[in-house]
Each structure stands twice: as C-alpha cells, then as structure tokens.
Design a protein around this motif. Structure first.
Motif, short mmCIF file in Angstrom:
data_model
loop_
_atom_site.label_atom_id
_atom_site.label_comp_id
_atom_site.label_asym_id
_atom_site.label_seq_id
_atom_site.Cartn_x
_atom_site.Cartn_y
_atom_site.Cartn_z
N GLN A 128 10.57 -27.38 13.71
CA GLN A 128 9.25 -27.54 12.00
C GLN A 128 10.37 -27.96 10.77
O GLN A 128 9.85 -28.57 10.17
N LEU A 129 11.85 -28.38 11.82
CA LEU A 129 12.32 -28.32 10.14
C LEU A 129 13.07 -29.55 10.08
O LEU A 129 12.98 -30.69 11.88
N LYS A 130 12.99 -30.18 9.37
CA LYS A 130 13.11 -31.93 9.58
C LYS A 130 14.47 -31.96 9.18
O LYS A 130 14.95 -33.35 10.20
N SER A 131 15.25 -31.81 8.56
CA SER A 131 16.46 -31.95 8.37
C SER A 131 17.92 -31.47 8.58
O SER A 131 17.68 -30.43 8.28
N ARG A 132 18.35 -31.00 9.97
CA ARG A 132 18.48 -30.72 11.35
C ARG A 132 19.53 -29.96 10.27
O ARG A 132 20.71 -28.85 10.40
N GLU A 133 20.86 -30.80 9.32
CA GLU A 133 21.53 -30.04 8.81
C GLU A 133 21.10 -29.33 7.74
O GLU A 133 22.21 -28.90 7.11
N LYS A 134 20.24 -29.12 7.00
CA LYS A 134 19.29 -28.47 6.11
C LYS A 134 19.48 -26.53 6.37
O LYS A 134 18.35 -25.84 6.23
N PHE A 135 19.83 -26.12 7.60
CA PHE A 135 19.61 -25.10 7.34
C PHE A 135 19.14 -23.82 7.13
O PHE A 135 18.50 -23.65 6.86
N GLY A 136 20.89 -24.12 6.42
CA GLY A 136 21.03 -23.17 5.26
C GLY A 136 20.10 -23.18 4.43
O GLY A 136 19.61 -22.04 4.39
N PRO A 137 20.03 -23.66 4.03
CA PRO A 137 18.71 -23.78 2.43
C PRO A 137 17.60 -22.99 2.99
O PRO A 137 16.92 -22.62 2.16
N TRP A 138 17.05 -23.67 4.26
CA TRP A 138 15.50 -23.47 4.77
C TRP A 138 15.77 -21.87 4.71
O TRP A 138 15.08 -21.46 4.61
N VAL A 139 16.24 -21.47 5.62
CA VAL A 139 16.22 -20.18 6.32
C VAL A 139 16.46 -18.85 5.07
O VAL A 139 16.09 -18.35 5.06
N CYS A 140 17.47 -19.22 4.21
CA CYS A 140 17.81 -18.60 2.64
C CYS A 140 16.37 -18.71 1.87
O CYS A 140 15.24 -17.61 1.69
N SER A 141 15.07 -19.80 2.31
CA SER A 141 13.78 -19.79 1.16
C SER A 141 13.16 -19.30 2.21
O SER A 141 12.09 -18.57 1.26
N ILE A 142 13.65 -19.26 2.98
CA ILE A 142 12.38 -18.08 4.30
C ILE A 142 12.45 -16.82 3.90
O ILE A 142 11.56 -15.78 3.61
N ALA A 143 13.47 -16.20 3.79
CA ALA A 143 14.28 -14.85 3.52
C ALA A 143 13.26 -15.17 1.96
O ALA A 143 13.42 -14.01 1.63
N LYS A 144 13.19 -16.08 0.97
CA LYS A 144 13.12 -15.22 -0.45
C LYS A 144 11.64 -14.91 -0.41
O LYS A 144 10.74 -14.02 -0.68
N ASN A 145 11.01 -15.95 0.03
CA ASN A 145 9.44 -15.47 0.35
C ASN A 145 8.71 -14.37 1.56
O ASN A 145 7.89 -13.94 0.94
N LYS A 146 10.15 -13.79 2.25
CA LYS A 146 9.94 -12.57 3.23
C LYS A 146 10.10 -11.53 1.97
O LYS A 146 9.41 -10.16 2.04
N ALA A 147 11.26 -11.60 1.54
CA ALA A 147 11.57 -10.18 0.97
C ALA A 147 10.15 -10.46 -0.35
O ALA A 147 10.35 -9.28 -1.38
N ARG A 148 9.46 -11.57 -0.96
CA ARG A 148 8.65 -11.24 -2.06
C ARG A 148 8.01 -10.55 -1.20
O ARG A 148 7.03 -10.28 -1.89
N THR A 149 7.17 -11.20 -0.32
CA THR A 149 6.03 -10.60 0.40
C THR A 149 6.81 -8.72 0.51
O THR A 149 5.24 -7.75 0.41
N LEU A 150 7.62 -8.69 0.60
CA LEU A 150 7.85 -6.87 0.32
C LEU A 150 6.92 -5.88 -0.66
O LEU A 150 7.59 -4.28 -0.80
N LEU A 151 7.81 -7.11 -1.58
CA LEU A 151 7.68 -6.31 -3.34
C LEU A 151 6.20 -6.64 -3.90
O LEU A 151 5.59 -5.80 -5.00
#
Length: 90
Positions: A66-89
């Motif tokens: 689903q990642l459209k801009s392959r070169e943006k893996f880092g920011p993409w996975v960081c945004s996933i981490a932010k969302n996962k962290a929010r759900t833990l709160l």
C-alpha cells in the motif's frame, strides 16, 4: 544482510515486496531508532514504545504493497508507530 547497506529504501521495499525478508530486515535496522523514538514521544514509556514499534513494523510488512512512494518508507513506518502508540494510551 550487509550486502543491502548500499541500497536505497525504495529498492529495499521493492525487494521486500518480492519476498526478500533480508531486505525488509535492513529496512527495520535502518529505521528502528526513529520508529522507537516516535513511539516513545507518544507513550513516554520504553516498554509501550517497544510494543508500538514492533507492531508498526509488523503492520508495515503486512501492508507494504500500500506504500505508494517507496522512498518514503521511514516516515510511513514512523506514522504507523505513532498511531500504534496512541492506541496503547486508550
């Protein structure tokens, strides 16, 4: 894995999509500090941040196509981490 060090993120994403787990491991090693740091900013707890980081990389692996801009893996996975962290709160 060391033979992937000189490859760009977009190449590693493409190789991962072809089933190359070592390429994805390189992506994880390359971005794990940023992902953990992102989750830690949200949770302010090392253990929760580690859980969120692990969940983020699993989600990234599952949804990599689903990642459209392959070169943006880092920011993409960081945004996933932010969302996962929010759900833990919650």
């Amino acid at each position: 894995m060391t033979h992937y060090v000189n490859h760009s993120d977009d190449i590693l994403v493409e190789l991962s999509l072809l089933g190359d787990q070592a390429a994805f491991e390189e992506l994880v090693m390359r971005h794990e500090r940023a992902v953990l740091g992102t989750a830690l900013k949200v949770t302010e707890n090392q253990f929760s941040a580690q859980d969120a980081s692990q969940d983020a990389f699993v989600s990234a692996w599952i949804n990599l196509d689903q990642l459209k801009s392959r070169e943006k893996f880092g920011p993409w996975v960081c945004s996933i981490a932010k969302n996962k962290a929010r759900t833990l709160l919650v």
